[in-house]
Enzyme design. Structure first.
Site, mmCIF file in Angstrom:
data_model
loop_
_atom_site.group_PDB
_atom_site.id
_atom_site.type_symbol
_atom_site.label_atom_id
_atom_site.label_comp_id
_atom_site.label_asym_id
_atom_site.label_seq_id
_atom_site.Cartn_x
_atom_site.Cartn_y
_atom_site.Cartn_z
ATOM 1 N N GLU A 1 1.679 0.221 -4.905
ATOM 2 C CA GLU A 1 1.440 1.481 -5.582
ATOM 3 C C GLU A 1 2.354 2.786 -5.582
ATOM 4 O O GLU A 1 2.713 3.053 -4.480
ATOM 5 C CB GLU A 1 0.125 2.138 -4.679
ATOM 6 C CG GLU A 1 -1.226 1.231 -4.527
ATOM 7 C CD GLU A 1 -2.123 1.473 -3.285
ATOM 8 O OE1 GLU A 1 -3.382 1.898 -4.056
ATOM 9 O OE2 GLU A 1 -1.882 1.882 -2.428
ATOM 10 N N ASP B 1 0.796 -1.225 -0.102
ATOM 11 C CA ASP B 1 0.001 0.216 0.004
ATOM 12 C C ASP B 1 0.985 1.283 0.008
ATOM 13 O O ASP B 1 1.819 1.403 0.730
ATOM 14 C CB ASP B 1 -0.910 0.121 1.397
ATOM 15 C CG ASP B 1 -1.947 0.984 1.340
ATOM 16 O OD1 ASP B 1 -2.821 1.128 0.508
ATOM 17 O OD2 ASP B 1 -1.739 2.148 2.130
#
Length: 739
Positions: free
Chosen positions: A470, A441
Site C-alpha cells: 500500500e 501493509d
C-alpha cells in the site's frame, strides 16, 4: 489499511505512550544520545545557548565530561540564536561502545537529573551486527542464544519448566562486539521455553525473543524449536508456481478463519477456521457438488492467495476475532488458527501443511505483513521496547512515539538494525515456510532505501518473489508513495484504477463499472498499467475491492439500490473483467465473484464470523458469476497479450479505438498477438459502462466472440454481423485466429 482498530486500542495507546517517557508521566523526558558526541534535550521552557552556558553537566558513569558546544535547535532541526525548547549538546569526546550501556545523565542547575538514553547513536557502524544468527540456534547437543541489545548492562537467558511454570535456570550472557549478547546452553533444548532478561537504564525487563521462531500461546515466552521436526512429508521438494513476470499472477485475497469457518464449507468441525481447513481436499457444499475451499480455488484458476496476517498477533486479542494487523512477534505463526494452539511445534507444522497443500495445487502463498508498527505499542509489554528501549520506533525530539500508522507507533525502518530485522524476518519466512510473496501493509510509511534493500535481498534469494504494498500511511508522512516503486521490482496498489471503476469507497458515488462514467483518459491510463506513476504494468496492482472498506457486493447494493439482481451481477462481472483484462497485476477481493457480503460493514476487523465468513451457500447463488471469473482468468492465463511485462510491450501490443468509434460510456482496444506470441492474432476488448443498450460497429475482419456481458468461454463462436449490441454494464472479448 484503514484505522482498523482505533477504538479497541485507544485505551492501550493512552496507557503506554507514557512509557515513552522516563518513570512516571510527570517526569521530564530523558535526554537522547543521537550521535556518539551529541546529546539532545527537550526543555520545559524555551532557552538560549547563553542561558545554559556554564550550567549544564554531562556524566558518563562516575566521570563528568565537558560540553564543547550548546545550541538551540529550531523546528527545522537547524541551530538558532532564538530561545528554543530543543537543545543540542556537543561533547568534548564521543561516547564509546564500551560506555554506551553505562549510566549517563545530564544535569542542569536545580532541575531533575535527566538520564541519557542511546537512540540514533545505535545506528552508527560500531553497533551494526551483520550476522544472520540472532535468536536461538538449536542443535541436539546445545542451543546458542544471541540477541542484540547494546544498551543492556547485563543480560540473561531464563529457562522455564513450561509455558506458565517458574524459572528453572538463569544463564548469564556474555557481551560481544556491536552489543550482541551470547550464551550457549548444553543439552537438547527442543521445545523448551525461554525469555531474555535485560538490565537497561537501571531497569530489569524480561521479554520473549524478537527473533524467536516459536512461542507460547500468549506469546509471552519463546520456545527453542528444532525446525526440521516440523516439516511435512516431502517438504524439501514442495514448491509453488514460478512466475516469469509479476503480471502472470492472479491473486485472491483471503483470511484463514473467514475462508472455511462456515458450517457449509464442508470442512470437519475441528478444522473450520484453521490452517488445515484451508487445504482440506475435495470439500463441497452439503448435498451438492459445488466445490468449496481449496477445490474452489483450483476450479477458479487463481495463481496465488494473499492471506491476511498470520504472524503472531497481539495476545490481548487472542480470544476474539481479528484481521491480524496487530503483530507482536514477527517470526512466530499465529497460534489461534491451529488445532492445538498451545503446542508451538504443532502450530508451525500446520502452517507448513497449509502452504504445502496450496503448493500441491500450484497455488502460491502471498503473506500479508505488517512491519510498519507493532502491538503492544510500547513499554515493557512490547518485546521490541524491552529489548532496546526507544530504538525500534519513530519518536520526536523529546521522545514521544510518532503515531504515523494510526494505531500508536511507527517502526523506524531507517535505522540499520530495524531494517535488518525486517529483511531477516522476510527471508526467514521465505526459506523456512516457502512463502512466495509479500503484501506490505502501509508500505508508504517506509523509506525508499528500505524498500530497495528488501527488494534486492529477496529477489537475490528468489528472483520471482512477488512483492507489493500500500503506497499510503495511517496518517503520517508518505515516504514511499505511488511512483517511488519505479524500477525496484515492487508493485503498489493502484487506487487510481480502483476509484475509476468503483467510485468512492463506502458511499453511493458510482464509478465506471457501476454506471457512473469516467473520462476516456482515466480509463485509458488504468487499462495500460498507469504509466503516469509506473515504469511497467508489473508495478501496478489492479483491484476494485479488498478486505478494507465495503465488500464490492455491498458497494454495488448501496450504489444501485433499485437495480435487479441481473444488473447487480453485471456490475460485478464488468469490474472483474476490467481487473483481469487490463495490463497490470490482478488482485481479487476474496468472494467478490460470489457476492460476498459483510452486511454493509466497512471496517469489519473485529466483527467476527457472522460478518466476515465466506457464506458458501450464498455463493452458490452466484455460480454464473464465479464461472464468468473462472473463464476470464483462463483467458488471461492463456493469452500473453493480456500480461505485458513492460511499457514497451504495451505500446507494441495495445491500441485504443478512437473515442468517436465507440458508444457513450464505452472504451475499446485491440491487442496485437504477434509481439507477445499469442495464439490470438488480434483481440478486441470492449468495456461498456452504461445502463442502456448500445450498438457498436466492429473493426473489419472475421471475429469470434469469447466474452459478452453474460458469459465467457475460451472457445469463441463466429460473429455473423459487424454490428454488435452491447448489453448494460458489460464486457466483450472478440478475437481473430492465426498468427
Amino acid at each position: 489499511m484503514k484505522l482498523r482498530y482505533i477504538c479497541s486500542t485507544l485505551v492501550l495507546i493512552y496507557a503506554l505512550t507514557g512509557a515513552a517517557r522516563a518513570e512516571g508521566v510527570d517526569a521530564p523526558p530523558p535526554a537522547f544520545l543521537d550521535a556518539s558526541d551529541k546529546v539532545d534535550l527537550w526543555m520545559d521552557r524555551p532557552m538560549s545557548s547563553a542561558d545554559m552556558a556554564g550550567h549544564i553537566t554531562v556524566k558518563l558513569g562516575s566521570a563528568t565530561d565537558a560540553v564543547s558546544r550548546i545550541e538551540a535547535i529550531d523546528d527545522a532541526g537547524q541551530p538558532t540564536a532564538a530561545p528554543s525548547r530543543r537543545i543540542q549538546l556537543t561533547l568534548v569526546r564521543p561516547v564509546t561502545p564500551s560506555e554506551i550501556a553505562g549510566a549517563m545523565s545530564a544535569e542542569f542547575g536545580d532541575a531533575p537529573v535527566r538520564p541519557i538514553v542511546a537512540r540514533d547513536v545505535l545506528s552508527e557502524p560500531a553497533y551494526f551486527y551483520s550476522g544472520s544468527d540472532l535468536g536461538a540456534a538449536y542443535t541436539p547437543s546445545k542451543t546458542t542464544f544471541k540477541v542484540w541489545s547494546p544498551v543492556a548492562a547485563a543480560a540473561q537467558v531464563l529457562i522455564f519448566r513450561s509455558a506458565k511454570g517458574e524459572v528453572a535456570r538463569r544463564i548469564p550472557m556474555i557481551r560481544g562486539a556491536t552489543g550482541v549478547w551470547k550464551a550457549a546452553v548444553a543439552g537438547d533444548l527442543n521445545e523448551v521455553y525461554y525469555q531474555y532478561r535485560f538490565t537497561s537504564y537501571g531497569v530489569e525487563r524480561a521479554t520473549p525473543d524478537i527473533y524467536g521462531h516459536a512461542a507460547s500461546v500468549d506469546l509471552k515466552r519463546s520456545m527453542v524449536i528444532d525446525l526440521t521436526r516440523t516439516n511435512p512429508a516431502e517438504w524439501s521438494s514442495n514448491a509453488g508456481p514460478r512466475l516469469g513476470k509479476a503480471t502472470e499472477a492472479v491473486v485472491y485475497e483471503m483470511h484463514v478463519r473467514d475462508f472455511m469457518v462456515s458450517p457449509a464449507s464442508g470442512v470437519p468441525a475441528n478444522l473450520r477456521g484453521k490452517y488445515l481447513g484451508v487445504t482440506t481436499p475435495k470439500t463441497h457444499l452439503p448435498n451438492d457438488s459445488a466445490p468449496t475451499g481449496l477445490a474452489y480455488l483450483k476450479m477458479l484458476g487463481v495463481t496465488h492467495v494473499q492471506i491476511l496476517p498470520f504472524q503472531g498477533i497481539n495476545p490481548e486479542h487472542a480470544g476474539g476475532y481479528n484481521w491480524g494487523y496487530e503483530t507482536d512477534l514477527f517470526n512466530v505463526p499465529e497460534p489461534r488458527y491451529a488445532t492445538k494452539p498451545g503446542n508451538p511445534a504443532q502450530v508451525i507444522r500446520e502452517v507448513k501443511a497449509m502452504v504445502a497443500g496450496l503448493h500441491q495445487e500450484q497455488i502460491g502463498v502471498v503473506m500479508d505483513v505488517v512491519y510498519n508498527h507493532t502491538v503492544p505499542v510500547s513499554g515493557d509489554a512490547s518485546p521490541f521496547w524491552a529489548t532496546v528501549p526507544y530504538y525500534y520506533f519513530r519518536t520526536n525530539f523529546q521522545g514521544d512515539l510518532l503515531n504515523e500508522s494510526g494505531v500508536g507507533n511507527a517502526v523506524d525502518d531507517e535505522r540499520p538494525m530495524v531494517r535488518k530485522f525486517i529483511i531477516d524476518s522476510l527471508l526467514y519466512w521465505m526459506r523456512e515456510y516457502k512463502i512466495d510473496g509479500f503484501r506490505f501493509d502501509l508500505l508508504g510509511m517506509f523509506a525508499p532505501e528500505t524498500v530497495r534493500a528488501i527488494s534486492a535481498r529477496l529477489h537475490q534469494a528468489r528472483p520471482d518473489v512477488l512483492l507489493y504494498g500500500e503506497p499510503w500511511t495511517g496518517g503520517g508522512p508518505t515516504r514511499f508513495g505511488k511512483g517511488a516503486q519505479r524500477g525496484l521490482g515492487v508493485a503498489v496498489f493502484n487506487d487510481n484504477f480502483r476509484n475509476t471503476l468503483r467510485g468512492d469507497l463506502n458511499g453511493d458515488r458510482a464509478g465506471f463499472a457501476l454506471g457512473g462514467g469516467a473520462s476516456f483518459d482515466s480509463l485509458r491510463t488504468a487499462i495500460t498499467g498507469s504509466p503516469e506513476f509506473t515504469n511497467s504494468p508489473q508495478e501496478s496492482i489492479n483491484y476494485v475491492s479488498i478486505h478494507d472498506d465495503m465488500s464490492y457486493w455491498d458497494k454495488v447494493v448501496k450504489t444501485l439500490p433499485g437495480a435487479d439482481l441481473t444488473t447487480q451481477k453485471s456490475a460485478i462481472k464488468l469490474s472483474g473483467a476490467m481487473v483481469l483484462l487490463s495490463q497490470g497485476v490482478a488482485v481479487l477481493e476474496g468472494g467478490v465473484e460470489m457476492g460476498r457480503t459483510k452486511s454493509g460493514v466497512a471496517n469489519s476487523y473485529n466483527r467476527g464470523d457472522e460478518i466476515n465468513q465466506f457464506d458458501w451457500t450464498h455463493g452458490a447463488q452466484f455460480a454464473d458469476v464465479s464461472n464468468y471469473y473462472k473463464k476470464l482468468i483462463a483467458i488471461r492465463r492463456a493469452h500473453p497479450a493480456f500480461r505485458c511485462a513492460s511499457a514497451e510491450d504495451v505500446q507494441r501490443t495495445l491500441a485504443f479505438l478512437p473515442e468517436s468509434a465507440v458508444p457513450a460510456q464505452t472504451i475499446a482496444f485491440t491487442l496485437d498477438g504477434a509481439p507477445r506470441g499469442d495464439s490470438w492474432r488480434k483481440t478486441l476488448v470492449i468495456f461498456h459502462g452504461a445502463f442502456t443498450l448500445a450498438t457498436m460497429t466492429l473493426p473489419s475482419g472475421a471475429w469470434k466472440l469469447a466474452v459478452d456481458g453474460a458469459q465467457a468461454t475460451t472457445l469463441g463462436a463466429q460473429v455473423t454481423s459487424q454490428e454488435l449490441t452491447l448489453a448494460p454494464l458489460s464486457a466483450y472479448v472478440l478475437y481473430q485466429e492465426g498468427r
